[in-house]
Design an enzyme around this catalytic site. Sequence first.
Site, short mmCIF file in Angstrom:
data_model
loop_
_atom_site.label_atom_id
_atom_site.label_comp_id
_atom_site.label_asym_id
_atom_site.label_seq_id
_atom_site.Cartn_x
_atom_site.Cartn_y
_atom_site.Cartn_z
N ASP A 52 -13.48 -4.41 36.62
CA ASP A 52 -12.47 -3.42 37.41
C ASP A 52 -11.03 -3.44 36.40
OD1 ASP A 52 -11.22 -2.43 39.86
OD2 ASP A 52 -9.92 -4.18 39.84
N LYS A 98 -9.11 -0.12 34.78
CA LYS A 98 -7.91 0.29 34.43
C LYS A 98 -7.50 0.27 32.91
CE LYS A 98 -6.98 -2.27 38.77
NZ LYS A 98 -6.57 -3.46 39.48
#
Length: 381
Positions: A240, A244
């Site tokens: 994750d 980003k």
Amino acid sequence: MATLKKIPLVLMGCGGVGRQLLQNIVSCRSLHANLGVHLRVVGVSDSKSLVVASDVFTKEFNDNLLSEICRLKADHSSLSMLISGFGGECQVFLDSDLRGKLLEIASLLGISTGLAFVDCSASSETVEILTQAVDLGCCIVLANKKPLTSTMEDYDKLVSRPRRIRYESTVGAGLPVIASLNRILSSGDPVHRIVGSLSGTLGYVMSEVEDGKPLSQVVKAAKSLGYTEPDPRDDLSGMDVARKALILARLLGMRINIDSIKIESLYPEEMGPNIMSVEDFLSTGLPLLDNDIGERVRKASLNGNVLRYVCVIEGSRCTVGIQELPKNSPLGRLRGSDNVLEIYSRCYSEQPLVIQGAGAGNDTTAAGVLADILDIQDLFP
Ligand SMILES: NC(=O)c1ccc[n+]([C@@H]2O[C@H](COP(=O)([O-])OP(=O)(O)OC[C@H]3O[C@@H](n4cnc5c(N)ncnc54)[C@H](OP(=O)(O)O)[C@@H]3O)[C@@H](O)[C@H]2O)c1
Ligand SMILES: *[C@@H]1O[C@H](CO)[C@@H](O)[C@H](O)[C@H]1NC(C)=O
């Protein structure tokens, strides 16, 4: 009173964030009216169905219908249940008809009104609709990272009209990360380094192990506090954070894909989800990792440093993993689950620009999405 400027929108994804967005739209009605704006929701979709206002030019979902949609979805029901109570006001489309209908709305409203497609799903499948919507003149607003982190080709299409895309909530939820970077970059101030702690879970975990607590206990505590995904390995893998980081790296102009990012996972492959159950991982896998992390924490502290799980973007390099950082830096001082981003540029060369605050949560994320939607109003008369 002057007539309100109307922004039509279609919401894709009606989970925690999507429902909070609909609620915030309803509760901000008078605030938005004072700003001269009215948000007109003309469609909402989930993974299986799409509800659309009976006439997308003249009709919209009223606030009762929006509340009913939230109630149904919070109840894990299907959007197709709506037809019974609100038959005249909306139509339901399923599976194979869904895509065609979305594209029809996009071509009807795109160029003339700048219809906003708002992606609050967690799906990699929305990218196709979004790229076509951009071609049809629509605006797109994303909380979903997946469309922006697939191929370079898709990315180029999505950002081909930079004024028509907003994706603030993909990095640091509502924190003004993308907006700040865009302002810095568009003023000709080159950003040469970004260091960020962009996972609330890993921020919490790293500051707890710094106090000498074993990793296994910290992760279990984080799970019971609701800080982690149901399978904590989804956080510990770093994937994750890597998404980003990729969004930030591409914003800085790097033409890279997710597989060119070096990602340090906090657990070894042999403890992966295909090999171990969540229970086994927590009870027998994780404790095996306690010593190693404990040792790294101690070594760092001998150098006056602390360990943080960060993304580092610098030159042509983008990495994600544990780094030793000075105790007395914005990231080193970080405690708990806040996100922190340090941005170094020509104007912020010695002391970085620092952005810090809650980087997750339905409400902050939905607030970021709503601010993005309002931000596009000036594009249309
Ligand atoms: N929550 C946060 O703190 C946070 C922070 C930053 C960013 N985000 C991002 O925001 C997005 C939404 O998060 P969430 O927590 O609200 O997720 P969620 O609760 O899992 O909701 C996802 C929603 O998307 C729907 N969906 C799945 N596939 C779809 C498709 N192909 N087309 C349209 N809708 C589809 C699901 O439909 P069903 O109801 O039919 O399953 C569900 O309603 C995610 O991408 C997440 O990464 C979340
Ligand atoms: C976000 O919404 C989901 C679904 O309603 C809920 O399960 C979750 O606890 C919420 N998360 C937060 C941090 O409020």
